[in-house]
Write an enzyme that holds these catalytic residues in place. Structure first.
Site, PDB file in Angstrom:
ATOM      1  N   HIS A  27      56.305  72.090  55.208  1.00  0.00           N
ATOM      2  CA  HIS A  27      55.754  71.168  56.266  1.00  0.00           C
ATOM      3  C   HIS A  27      56.370  70.116  56.258  1.00  0.00           C
ATOM      4  CE1 HIS A  27      51.887  69.292  58.178  1.00  0.00           C
ATOM      5  NE2 HIS A  27      53.278  68.810  58.674  1.00  0.00           N
ATOM      6  N   HIS A  29      58.926  67.668  59.012  1.00  0.00           N
ATOM      7  CA  HIS A  29      59.407  67.569  60.279  1.00  0.00           C
ATOM      8  C   HIS A  29      60.760  66.828  60.131  1.00  0.00           C
ATOM      9  CE1 HIS A  29      55.607  67.900  62.100  1.00  0.00           C
ATOM     10  NE2 HIS A  29      55.304  67.325  60.959  1.00  0.00           N
ATOM     11  N   HIS A 207      49.676  72.417  63.591  1.00  0.00           N
ATOM     12  CA  HIS A 207      48.705  71.385  62.909  1.00  0.00           C
ATOM     13  C   HIS A 207      47.397  71.254  63.394  1.00  0.00           C
ATOM     14  CE1 HIS A 207      52.609  69.921  62.080  1.00  0.00           C
ATOM     15  NE2 HIS A 207      52.303  68.721  61.814  1.00  0.00           N
ATOM     16  N   GLU A 210      43.859  67.677  60.958  1.00  0.00           N
ATOM     17  CA  GLU A 210      44.513  66.349  60.085  1.00  0.00           C
ATOM     18  C   GLU A 210      43.640  65.149  60.480  1.00  0.00           C
ATOM     19  OE1 GLU A 210      48.386  64.976  61.669  1.00  0.00           O
ATOM     20  OE2 GLU A 210      48.809  63.911  59.977  1.00  0.00           O
ATOM     21  N   ASP A 288      56.119  66.224  55.031  1.00  0.00           N
ATOM     22  CA  ASP A 288      55.531  65.960  56.170  1.00  0.00           C
ATOM     23  C   ASP A 288      57.003  65.206  56.652  1.00  0.00           C
ATOM     24  OD1 ASP A 288      54.223  66.228  58.577  1.00  0.00           O
ATOM     25  OD2 ASP A 288      52.721  64.510  57.891  1.00  0.00           O
ATOM     26  N   ASP A 289      56.782  63.803  56.552  1.00  0.00           N
ATOM     27  CA  ASP A 289      57.908  63.045  57.031  1.00  0.00           C
ATOM     28  C   ASP A 289      58.289  62.172  56.195  1.00  0.00           C
ATOM     29  OD1 ASP A 289      57.565  63.603  60.111  1.00  0.00           O
ATOM     30  OD2 ASP A 289      55.435  63.401  59.407  1.00  0.00           O
TER      31      ASP A 289
END
Ligand code: HPA
Ligand code: ZN
Length: 350
Positions: A27, A29, A207, A210, A288-289
């Protein structure tokens, strides 16, 4: 479980083991791995004007109150990505960082609509990213695959048009996902495009849970028939759902630093990862990011374990093993990676 001698690993060896252990990242991006320094370099290369005068000023703006406040800055940052080389440079930078964190396998999200909306052809996006994945396999010995995500704040018709445009490049990605603003955009909004993706033989993830309610996790499973849930942390609010996720072995790709930065939890000490593991869920740890949330996958592991005394060597092993088992790699690859994981734990127990 192969390795079992967890008591032989003292807690002070845990941070080094968390960094050294082989792992998969499921996961992440790729647009969220765009570091401020690369934003400025690409802005200059492409003649794009930025709203911030310096790398420091941009980084200082990374204070988020919720998912949307992050997404606004994340989409603005991606505006410097125009050429195939830019997408290559972006993914290559991530893959080098991932390899340094002992990631053996990465399944990387990308958001084509963020780029096609600015006039960048989808072919440019996919070819640049794919080139980096292939080179990483050769030079970094890391296995890297792409997952195309639909932006859920846009319409299903736009997702369908994106899917059609991507189909000629289907051999370059292994699945589809669903990201962006969750509240008010339930999974069932994308039932038809996920039907098409499954019919095309692609893997499907979304997703859910969240910021959105547990019902979104149920509809991702029941309507979209996803194989993994991204985030999914709000499942702890619904014991029947937790039991179902455990029974069906549905993996959750949890992103602890993201959850704290986007105020899903006030502090890491409140994170529900221990409860998810205790309920028997196949949870994994991911970044994630990473350019926006304070670190790559190893930073997530180290900060999460430092804040949560319930997490020890056994949980480290389970999380790394889950990351391989939850991946879309073939059984032989998974077995090879898990053998490497066992070897790393055996060495740490010496
Ligand atoms: N949630 C939804 N969309 C996203 C995220 C996220 O955490 N990161 C990048 N796009
Ligand atoms: Zn995400």
């Amino acid at each position: 479980m192969t390795f079992t001698n967890f008591d032989a690993i003292p807690r002070d060896r845990l941070p080094a083991l968390l960094r050294a252990m082989p792992k998969a990242e499921l996961h992440m991006h790729v647009e969220g791995s765009l570091e401020p320094e690369l934003i400025f370099r690409l802005a200059q290369r492409n003649g794009v004007a930025l709203a911030y005068p310096s790398v420091e000023a941009l980084r200082a703006a990374y204070a988020f109150s919720d998912l949307q406040s992050f997404l606004d800055i994340y989409y603005a940052g991606a505006s410097v990505l125009l050429k195939e080389q830019d997408f290559f440079d972006l993914a290559w930078a991530y893959l080098q960082r991932a390899a340094a964190d002992n990631v053996l396998h990465a399944e990387i999200f990308f958001d084509p609509q963020t780029h096609t909306a600015r006039g960048v052809p989808i072919e440019t996006v996919i070819k640049g990213l794919d080139h980096a994945c292939r080179r990483a396999h050769q030079e970094l010995r890391i296995s890297a695959k792409l997952i195309l995500c639909f932006l859920r704040h846009l319409s299903e018709d736009e997702a369908l048009a994106t899917f059609e445009a991507a189909l000629p490049y289907k051999h370059h990605f292994i699945g589809v996902g669903l990201d962006s603003s969750e509240r008010g955009h339930p999974p069932e909004k994308f039932a038809r495009v996920f039907d098409r993706a499954r019919a095309a033989g692609l893997h499907v993830v979304a997703h859910a849970g969240e910021e959105g309610p547990p019902e979104y996790i149920r509809s991702a499973l029941d309507v979209l028939e996803v194989e993994r849930i991204d985030h999914g942390v709000r499942s702890v609010e619904d014991p029947a759902l937790l039991a179902r996720l455990a029974k069906e072995g549905i993996p959750l790709t949890v992103c602890p630093l993201s959850n704290v930065k986007l105020c899903v939890y006030k502090t890491m000490a409140e994170h529900q990862l221990p409860a998810l593991l205790a309920a028997g869920l196949k949870a994994t740890v991911n970044s994630d990011d990473p350019a926006y949330f304070g670190g790559y996958v190893n930073q997530n592991f180290v900060e999460t374990f430092a804040a949560l005394p319930q997490l020890g060597a056994r949980e480290a092993y389970v999380l790394a093993r889950n990351s391989f088992e939850a991946s879309f790699a073939d059984a032989a690859a998974k077995a090879g990676w898990i053998a490497q994981l066992d070897a790393a734990f055996a060495a740490a127990a010496q």
